[in-house]
Design a protein around this motif. Sequence first.
Motif, PDB file in Angstrom:
ATOM      1  N   ALA A  59       0.828  -1.203   0.000  1.00  0.00           N
ATOM      2  CA  ALA A  59       0.000   0.000   0.000  1.00  0.00           C
ATOM      3  C   ALA A  59       0.864   1.255   0.000  1.00  0.00           C
ATOM      4  N   CYS A  94      -7.319   7.304  -0.906  1.00  0.00           N
ATOM      5  CA  CYS A  94      -8.570   6.566  -1.122  1.00  0.00           C
ATOM      6  C   CYS A  94      -9.786   7.295  -0.560  1.00  0.00           C
ATOM      7  N   SER A 112      -9.745   5.527  -6.125  1.00  0.00           N
ATOM      8  CA  SER A 112      -9.220   4.145  -6.105  1.00  0.00           C
ATOM      9  C   SER A 112     -10.381   3.191  -5.870  1.00  0.00           C
ATOM     10  N   ALA A 125      -9.878   0.073  -3.633  1.00  0.00           N
ATOM     11  CA  ALA A 125      -9.747   0.304  -2.198  1.00  0.00           C
ATOM     12  C   ALA A 125     -11.118   0.441  -1.541  1.00  0.00           C
ATOM     13  N   GLU A 173     -12.752  -2.304   0.982  1.00  0.00           N
ATOM     14  CA  GLU A 173     -13.119  -1.881   2.334  1.00  0.00           C
ATOM     15  C   GLU A 173     -14.533  -2.343   2.683  1.00  0.00           C
ATOM     16  N   ARG A 224      -6.171   6.297   3.808  1.00  0.00           N
ATOM     17  CA  ARG A 224      -5.193   5.328   3.327  1.00  0.00           C
ATOM     18  C   ARG A 224      -5.896   4.023   2.938  1.00  0.00           C
ATOM     19  N   PHE A 225      -5.159   3.172   2.247  1.00  0.00           N
ATOM     20  CA  PHE A 225      -5.698   1.885   1.782  1.00  0.00           C
ATOM     21  C   PHE A 225      -5.541   0.862   2.906  1.00  0.00           C
TER      22      PHE A 225
END
Length: 465
Positions: A95, A102, A108, A111, A115, A346-347
Amino acid sequence: MSWNDFAKHAKDAADWGAAYHTTLRDRPVRAQTAPGDTARQLDDTPPEDGCDLGAIMADFEKVVMPGITHWQHPRFFAYFSSNAAPASVLAEFLASIIAPQCMLWQTSPAATEMETRMMEWLCHGLGLPDIYQGVIQDSASSATLAAVLTMRERALNFRGNIEGLHGAPQLRIYCSDQVHSSIDRAIWVAGIGSDNLVKIRTTGDLRSMDPLDLETAIAEDKAAGRIPAGIIAATGATGMGACDDLEAVAAIAKEHDLYTHLDAAWAGSAMICPEFRALWTGADQFDSIVFNPHKWLGAQFDCAAHFLRDPDVLRQTLAIRPEYLKTHGTEDVTDYSEWSIPLGRRFRALKLWFLMRHYGMEGLRTRIRNHVKWSQALCERLRAEADFVIVTEPILSLWTFKAAGASDDQTQALVDAINDDGRIYLTQTLVDGQKVIRFTAGQFDCEERDFNTAFDTITELARAM
């Protein structure tokens, strides 16, 4: 640095990382440096010219590592562990390499969609009903702040963000006297004020907030013209593992139409084991639930799983949609920035995907069950020693103790001696006003032998004092 050079240095870093983790037992758990030791080795001003990465790595070993407390040490028994299972570390590395932002589905798509699915996996693993939808926050503190803001806006008919709080009615939020300090901070940040966080006394072995006292506090606030807004409950609170009676809390909340949030930051991970779920019976009646996979499940920090019965209430509180954040033509997609306080994201889902696929849910359950078993066995060994007292009974892998007859100063001196010794790392807490020693297990790679070392260290140093 060229990307060819990066490949070489990344391989060197991976080799260094493997060697570091396989030799952790040879290091003292807590940093043994004194205040200022690291700062004195750092230049006062930044360099004008660059230098070779090899020189930086050499200084990393000399300057940084002596001042690091080793959270991945198998004998880290102090705070709740912040884990880094190898599979999760690899995912975080990937990542970091692709470095996506994201915040929106369009920035993205993989991602966002991962999630959604990873939160569905966790929901299933915890035995929660499908009605819950989830989002990955950075920490339980952020999820709790989001819940408190939701309580505020819901109680003010969603006018607080528009009109401000000046002149608004006095809002009240209720919790037990065992909750984490992040609840107090959320109250500050939300503008509600610490005087309006009503802490209910706790009773029984699990230190649950008293339902009668909760009912009384709500009734008194209503009579005084104050507006009850929500209740924050705990499963596995930080101090000694307190667990509220969630069914009783949910019933009171329903009677008074209050928003409910459950902080299960540490203990939530253990709920992947069906035999431990009695500790949070009634969780499925809460509006909001948070636990940290980075604490006990093995995910690399930071990673908090936040479940919501009705995400629209949270989005109504937090969502803001300037033109540049709109995804035209795909209005049915999820933009998780509308579920979080930060815009940037963040991913984090990638490390959950790696973690759950590599170890499997049964592999993760086995680790948690071992930690509970070994920790409780250590408690019984110490209970059998005449010169020790178990102060609070084990809740999962957390319990507290002290040397028999020790004063608060003597208890702190023992904690300090244990941590200076370096073989294990513990911390102190207060229970009913007395200082006690807190033991908790949850480091991903700890083994039964590490608990034997803990017993030897505790008894040896206590008796030497």
